[in-house]
Write a protein that holds these residues in place. Structure first.
Motif, short mmCIF file in Angstrom:
data_model
loop_
_atom_site.label_atom_id
_atom_site.label_comp_id
_atom_site.label_asym_id
_atom_site.label_seq_id
_atom_site.Cartn_x
_atom_site.Cartn_y
_atom_site.Cartn_z
N ILE A 1 0.85 -1.17 0.00
CA ILE A 1 0.00 0.00 0.00
C ILE A 1 0.90 1.24 0.00
O ILE A 1 1.76 1.37 0.88
CB ILE A 1 -0.90 0.05 1.25
N PRO A 2 0.75 2.14 -0.97
CA PRO A 2 1.53 3.38 -0.93
C PRO A 2 1.21 4.18 0.35
O PRO A 2 0.05 4.21 0.79
CB PRO A 2 1.06 4.12 -2.19
N LYS A 3 2.23 4.78 0.93
CA LYS A 3 2.12 5.56 2.16
C LYS A 3 1.40 4.77 3.26
O LYS A 3 0.34 5.16 3.78
CB LYS A 3 1.41 6.90 1.90
N PRO A 4 1.95 3.61 3.60
CA PRO A 4 1.29 2.74 4.58
C PRO A 4 1.13 3.37 5.95
O PRO A 4 0.25 2.98 6.72
CB PRO A 4 2.21 1.52 4.63
N GLU A 5 1.97 4.37 6.26
CA GLU A 5 1.89 4.98 7.58
C GLU A 5 0.54 5.67 7.81
O GLU A 5 0.09 5.82 8.95
CB GLU A 5 3.03 6.00 7.77
N GLU A 6 -0.12 6.07 6.72
CA GLU A 6 -1.41 6.72 6.86
C GLU A 6 -2.52 5.75 7.27
O GLU A 6 -3.61 6.15 7.67
CB GLU A 6 -1.81 7.42 5.55
N TYR A 7 -2.21 4.44 7.14
CA TYR A 7 -3.21 3.43 7.51
C TYR A 7 -2.88 2.76 8.84
O TYR A 7 -3.54 1.79 9.22
CB TYR A 7 -3.29 2.37 6.41
N GLU A 8 -1.87 3.28 9.53
CA GLU A 8 -1.47 2.67 10.79
C GLU A 8 -2.63 2.72 11.79
O GLU A 8 -3.21 3.77 12.07
CB GLU A 8 -0.26 3.42 11.37
N GLY A 9 -3.00 1.53 12.29
CA GLY A 9 -4.09 1.43 13.24
C GLY A 9 -5.48 1.55 12.61
O GLY A 9 -6.48 1.56 13.32
N VAL A 10 -5.52 1.64 11.27
CA VAL A 10 -6.80 1.82 10.58
C VAL A 10 -7.25 0.54 9.89
O VAL A 10 -8.42 0.16 9.95
CB VAL A 10 -6.72 2.98 9.56
N ILE A 11 -6.29 -0.13 9.20
CA ILE A 11 -6.63 -1.37 8.51
C ILE A 11 -5.59 -2.44 8.81
O ILE A 11 -4.46 -2.15 9.23
CB ILE A 11 -6.73 -1.19 6.98
N ASN A 12 -5.98 -3.67 8.57
CA ASN A 12 -5.08 -4.82 8.65
C ASN A 12 -5.02 -5.44 7.27
O ASN A 12 -6.04 -5.91 6.74
CB ASN A 12 -5.61 -5.83 9.68
N LYS A 13 -3.83 -5.44 6.66
CA LYS A 13 -3.71 -5.93 5.28
C LYS A 13 -4.21 -7.37 5.14
O LYS A 13 -4.73 -7.75 4.08
CB LYS A 13 -2.26 -5.83 4.81
N GLU A 14 -4.02 -8.17 6.16
CA GLU A 14 -4.44 -9.57 6.08
C GLU A 14 -5.95 -9.71 5.95
O GLU A 14 -6.45 -10.75 5.52
CB GLU A 14 -3.95 -10.34 7.31
#
Length: 434
Positions: free
Chosen positions: A129-142
């Motif tokens: 995911i581009p810019k994964p830090e923006e999704y920290e604590g928001v989504i789980n890739k799995e």
């Protein structure tokens, strides 16, 4: 004094008839071809609820190979991962819903959404995911892989379904398995391989084409130009309406139409002399160094089987090729004609298979244009009048039981169509109140 009469207004409304009520034993209503509401219901109750053919294993031969297809209106991807496992997944990014693959087939290391760059592995897992830090604590890739479909295969044909409660594919195929086992013998002892395909659309309902593959009655009329292009010996073989052929209802909407009984088992009678019209192929195979037993087997297999196998709802194994239908709209259907040969088979054998395919099924062949015009005319005719029924009753009073215990009629009977509509009626009636 004039008497004033008060007229009471009567509220009138159209009462929609259930699609299942438009199917009777021996006839179906023409609105099944033209009613868009019925079409939408078919997508939900049939194509979203049963096994739908999506491709052949040979179309994804290597790790990273993929093919895009459809289950009803749902775009899907069939792919092999690095361990050679097959996956069938929705062709839809879990972020904003864009398709992640637009090519019909190819080879790749991953699928990347062109909108925001989300990347998925060959097994559908979300990898990047581009810019994964923006999704920290928001989504789980799995938790956000490409949505997978249940899928199973038989004799290399891959089917997928959204219905996780449906019976195993082999149970669904039932009596059709015997005929699939016979059909694959036309690869001459080699694994079946897709050699190529062409796709086209016709302005008509998908059920028109479903009926066609189990309809021998039309052959000498619609395909006069094809028959006129044959040598006398081959033309005699295709004069089968008064022969010993038959149509057998295999259950679950499937049927087989046997036109040339002597070509049902392509591995039988291999000791018979090779017909003169096939000697050119035999000589080419001998020139490649093949021993006589193999030459006989390949020559007999090269020209296809003597039957059409119709698998409800969207694929037929038609003498020497696969025909796949995709419902686009109530009045439009996409068709794929898929040429097949043998993987690793002699070049002369596969070349002959391609030439035969081009002769009848190809875009410049004798069969496809004539069939297409007939299908279009049926759709046009469905617009005529305010009422009307389509007859599928031919042979209803001349049925018998096959050795496998199935209902069987003459080769020109409409036994297969009635079997398909029986399954159609069952599925369209599902969930209705008694």
């Amino acid at each position: 004094m004039e008497e004033t009469v008060k007229m009471e207004q009567i509220q009138v409304r159209n009462i929609a008839m259930d699609a299942a009520d438009l199917v009777e034993e021996g006839r179906v209503h023409k609105s099944l071809y033209s009613n868009p509401e019925i079409f939408d219901e078919e997508l939900e109750k049939i194509f979203n609820r049963t096994w739908v053919y999506v491709g052949h294993e040979s179309e994804i031969p290597e790790a990273g190979s993929f093919k895009t297809s459809y289950v009803g209106h749902h775009p899907v991807i069939m792919a092999r991962d690095r361990k050679m496992n097959i996956h069938v997944m929705e062709n839809r990014c879990r972020h904003r819903g864009a398709t992640v693959c637009e090519k019909h087939r190819g080879k790749t290391k991953a699928f990347t959404c062109p909108y925001h760059g989300w990347g998925y592995g060959l097994d559908g897992s979300l990898r990047a995911i581009p810019k994964p830090e923006e999704y920290e604590g928001v989504i789980n890739k799995e938790e956000l892989p490409l949505e997978g479909l249940r899928h199973e295969s038989y004799q290399g044909l891959v089917f997928a379904t959204f219905n996780n409660e449906i019976e195993p594919l082999e149970d669904y195929l039932g009596g059709a398995k015997k005929w699939l086992d016979l059909f694959v013998k036309q690869a001459g002892g080699f694994p079946v391989q897709v050699l190529g395909e062409h796709r086209f659309s016709f302005p008509g309902n998908w059920k028109i084409q479903l009926e066609n593959t189990t309809d021998a009655y039309h052959f000498p009329i619609v395909h006069k130009s094809f028959i006129s292009s044959l040598d006398n010996a081959t033309a005699d073989i295709f004069d089968f309406l008064d022969g010993e052929g038959f149509v057998e209802d295999l259950g679950h909407g499937h049927s087989v139409m046997v036109m040339i009984p002597e070509l049902v088992d392509l591995e039988a009678n291999l000791d018979q002399p090779i017909p003169e019209r096939f000697e050119e192929l035999a000589e080419a195979l001998r020139a490649e160094g093949h021993e006589e037993g193999m030459v006989r087997r390949l020559v007999r297999a090269a020209h296809g089987t003597g039957f059409n196998l119709n698998l409800f709802p969207n694929v037929s194994c038609s003498m020497a090729f696969f025909r796949v239908l995709r419902p686009v709209s109530v009045g439009e259907t996409e068709i794929q004609h898929v040429a097949i040969g043998g993987q690793g088979a002699p070049a002369a054998f596969n070349q002959k298979r391609m030439r035969l395919h081009e002769h009848f099924q190809g875009p410049m062949g004798f069969g496809t244009p004539d069939d297409g015009e007939a299908w279009e005319r049926v759709q046009k005719g469905a617009a005529a009048g305010t009422d009307g029924w389509i007859l599928v009753n031919r042979g209803m009073n001349h049925l018998h039981t096959s050795p496998d215990g199935n209902v069987t009629g003459a080769v020109c009977s409409e036994t297969g169509m009635r079997g398909a509509y029986r399954k159609y009626k069952e599925m369209m009636a599902a969930g209705k109140e008694a």
